[in-house]
Design an enzyme around this catalytic site. Structure first.
Site, short mmCIF file in Angstrom:
data_model
loop_
_atom_site.label_atom_id
_atom_site.label_comp_id
_atom_site.label_asym_id
_atom_site.label_seq_id
_atom_site.Cartn_x
_atom_site.Cartn_y
_atom_site.Cartn_z
N HIS A 258 0.86 -1.20 0.00
CA HIS A 258 0.00 0.00 0.00
C HIS A 258 0.88 1.23 0.00
CE1 HIS A 258 -3.27 2.75 1.04
NE2 HIS A 258 -4.08 1.76 0.71
N ASP A 312 -7.83 -5.50 0.01
CA ASP A 312 -8.31 -6.32 -1.11
C ASP A 312 -7.93 -7.79 -0.99
OD1 ASP A 312 -7.62 -3.56 -3.32
OD2 ASP A 312 -9.50 -4.18 -2.38
C1 SDX Z 1 -6.21 -0.23 -3.01
O1 SDX Z 1 -4.33 4.16 -2.07
C2 SDX Z 1 -5.40 3.66 -1.54
O2 SDX Z 1 -5.91 4.10 -0.52
C3 SDX Z 1 -6.02 2.50 -2.33
C4 SDX Z 1 -7.03 1.64 -1.55
C5 SDX Z 1 -8.35 2.40 -1.34
O3 SDX Z 1 -9.07 2.06 -0.39
O4 SDX Z 1 -8.68 3.23 -2.23
O5 SDX Z 1 -6.49 1.26 -0.29
C6 SDX Z 1 -7.39 0.38 -2.33
O6 SDX Z 1 -5.98 0.05 -4.15
C7 SDX Z 1 -5.28 -1.11 -2.22
C8 SDX Z 1 -4.04 -1.57 -3.04
C9 SDX Z 1 -4.45 -2.73 -3.91
N1 SDX Z 1 -3.37 -3.09 -4.86
C10 SDX Z 1 -2.73 -4.27 -4.77
O7 SDX Z 1 -2.92 -5.09 -3.86
C11 SDX Z 1 -1.77 -4.53 -5.91
C12 SDX Z 1 -0.43 -5.02 -5.38
N2 SDX Z 1 0.19 -3.89 -4.67
C13 SDX Z 1 1.11 -3.09 -5.34
O8 SDX Z 1 1.21 -3.09 -6.69
C14 SDX Z 1 1.60 -1.87 -4.58
O9 SDX Z 1 1.85 -2.26 -3.30
C15 SDX Z 1 0.71 -0.66 -4.60
C16 SDX Z 1 0.27 -0.30 -5.97
C17 SDX Z 1 -0.50 -0.88 -3.76
C18 SDX Z 1 1.50 0.49 -4.00
O10 SDX Z 1 2.52 0.75 -4.90
P1 SDX Z 1 3.68 1.84 -4.62
O11 SDX Z 1 3.46 2.55 -3.35
O12 SDX Z 1 3.84 2.64 -5.87
O13 SDX Z 1 4.95 0.94 -4.40
P2 SDX Z 1 5.90 0.46 -5.57
O14 SDX Z 1 5.07 -0.14 -6.68
O15 SDX Z 1 6.82 1.59 -5.90
O16 SDX Z 1 6.71 -0.71 -4.85
C19 SDX Z 1 7.76 -0.39 -3.94
C20 SDX Z 1 8.56 -1.68 -3.79
C21 SDX Z 1 8.92 -2.30 -5.13
O17 SDX Z 1 10.11 -3.06 -4.90
P3 SDX Z 1 11.51 -2.49 -5.52
O18 SDX Z 1 11.28 -2.36 -7.02
O19 SDX Z 1 11.72 -1.16 -4.83
O20 SDX Z 1 12.49 -3.56 -5.15
O21 SDX Z 1 7.74 -2.67 -3.13
C22 SDX Z 1 7.54 -3.76 -4.01
C23 SDX Z 1 7.82 -3.27 -5.41
O22 SDX Z 1 8.23 -4.34 -6.23
N3 SDX Z 1 6.13 -4.15 -3.89
C24 SDX Z 1 5.69 -5.40 -3.98
C25 SDX Z 1 4.31 -5.32 -3.79
N4 SDX Z 1 3.95 -4.04 -3.59
C26 SDX Z 1 5.10 -3.32 -3.67
N5 SDX Z 1 6.32 -6.55 -4.21
C27 SDX Z 1 5.56 -7.67 -4.25
N6 SDX Z 1 4.22 -7.68 -4.07
C28 SDX Z 1 3.56 -6.53 -3.84
N7 SDX Z 1 2.25 -6.53 -3.66
#
Ligand code: SDX
Length: 376
Positions: A258, A312
């Site tokens: 998140h 989720d």
């Molecule tokens: C919702 O924002 C809100 O409030 C949204 C929400 C709402 O109520 O409206 O809460 C609802 O959308 C919840 C989120 C649902 N999405 C997911 O579950 C999808 C999987 N999660 C991710 O893609 C990610 O965690 C996000 C999109 C939620 C957040 O992304 P960020 O903050 O942009 O983080 P990032 O993509 O830059 O990742 C940072 C690091 C990366 O590693 P490095 O490249 O730095 O080595 O964390 C890793 C990412 O690879 N990472 C994950 C991960 N989430 C982040 N690695 C594996 N699995 C994951 N789920």
């Protein structure tokens, strides 16, 4: 100019609606803790709270409920739009299309307190009718408009399903609606605000929000998380699936991570307890066992990076137990979040929010003289 990729740590408004403490995993609507609201309030009461600042008294609730119910009868042209869509349309695409159609005739919409007080309940009623119609279209059944019952959740479920809907399903649906009602300014709410900042109408701005919600990184994650459980198939496969897909394949674990929470999303635990309460059949219990084993592996691997399960991860399991197929999950999220989108848009305009117009750093060619193609 300094770029903030994904607008990370960029503040676009003040808000009195929703407070999130990402470090401690705290979520409050208008100062009330999410757990209290889920246990003690209806979605109608929470919607009134978000739109008008206080929980309604009996008389206010009756009027608000009546105004919502007036939105249940979708205009004939919107019903025709929904019926014309392909049978395999996912429910969120139907929601997006239907709300865009509802913007017809909204030219000259004015973002005033009076207009919102009138149009917001209508939009909540129409959202219920649209999502129910999307579901009936998906399962190839004749559309049923919601009819007044003793709750918004109950009216919605009765418009979706034939036969009696259990009290337990109504309670779980109401809790899910409260849980997803708002979450400050995620991508979908930001899209709504960008749209309304140009003084575009409410229905067009909600359609913009739905378009942003659809992606698997945002609202689409509820479906993507559940699809993982189906892909794994049995509890015995969790370890090998995780090793192959997440560890070696470096696939994101959907339902984890998140932008704001650096600990457990407080909504996750509530959805998890509902999923446990609802999982009674052998298949439901197996899916729950898969989810819980996957959650454990995910926390072991990602918690050192402050990546934890979010709302989720278990919401789809609860929705499935109520009787919804996977391609309904994000539409159920959108149904709930309609009130959050309207409340934030209304607050933005009321607080003097200006048209959103960020800049970009130019990194292209310097000035060039155009030679006509023949001169080359
Ligand atoms: C919702 O924002 C809100 O409030 C949204 C929400 C709402 O109520 O409206 O809460 C609802 O959308 C919840 C989120 C649902 N999405 C997911 O579950 C999808 C999987 N999660 C991710 O893609 C990610 O965690 C996000 C999109 C939620 C957040 O992304 P960020 O903050 O942009 O983080 P990032 O993509 O830059 O990742 C940072 C690091 C990366 O590693 P490095 O490249 O730095 O080595 O964390 C890793 C990412 O690879 N990472 C994950 C991960 N989430 C982040 N690695 C594996 N699995 C994951 N789920």
């Amino acid at each position: 100019m300094e770029i903030s990729n994904g607008l990370e740590d960029v503040c676009i408004k003040n808000t009195a609606l929703t407070f999130i403490d990402g470090e401690k995993g705290v979520l409050r609507y208008r100062g009330y803790g999410i757990k209290d609201l889920v246990e003690k309030c209806s979605y109608e009461e929470v919607s009134f709270l978000m739109l008008f600042g206080e929980l309604p008294d009996r008389k206010e609730l009756a009027q608000f409920t009546s105004d919502i119910q007036k939105g249940y009868a979708l205009p004939e042209f919107t019903r025709r739009v929904i019926s014309s869509l392909p049978d395999d349309s996912d429910a969120l695409s139907v929601f997006e299309t239907a709300f865009a159609s509802l913007s017809c005739g909204e030219d000259g919409f004015v973002w005033s307190r009076e207009n919102i007080a009138r149009k917001a309940p209508e939009a909540l009623g129409r959202a219920s009718a649209v999502v129910a119609a999307a579901f009936r279209h998906m399962v190839d059944k004749e559309m049923k408009m919601p009819v007044p019952t003793d709750s918004y959740a109950g009216s919605f479920l009765n418009a979706c399903f034939d036969g009696d809907v259990s009290r337990q399903s109504v309670t779980v649906m109401n809790r899910a609606l409260v849980l997803y009602a708002d979450h400050e300014v995620p991508a979908s709410t930001t899209a709504a605000i960008v749209s309304c900042s140009t003084l575009s109408d409410m229905y067009s701005s909600i359609a913009a929000a739905v378009a942003a919600l659809k992606g698997p990184l945002h609202g689409g994650a509820a479906e993507a998380a559940y699809a993982q459980f189906e892909d794994i198939g049995s509890p015995e496969n969790v370890d090998s699936w995780f090793q192959k897909n997440v560890v070696e394949g470096r696939r994101r674990l959907m339902g984890f991570g998140h932008r704001v929470y650096r600990t457990y999303d407080p909504r996750m635990a509530i959805f998890k307890s509902m999923a446990r309460e609802l999982s009674t059949s052998a298949e439901e219990k197996r899916t729950l066992e898969i989810a819980e084993k996957l959650e454990k592996l995910g926390v072991e691997r990602f918690s050192p990076k402050q990546i934890f399960p979010n709302t989720d991860f278990y919401s789809g399991t609860a929705f499935k137990c109520i009787g919804f197929p996977i391609h309904m999950f994000t539409a159920l999220f959108a149904l709930s979040r309609t009130v959050g989108w309207i409340a934030h848009m209304s607050e933005y305009i009321e607080n003097g929010g200006r048209i959103m117009r960020p800049r970009a750093n130019y990194t292209g060619h310097g000035p060039r003289v155009l030679q006509s193609a023949s001169q080359k």
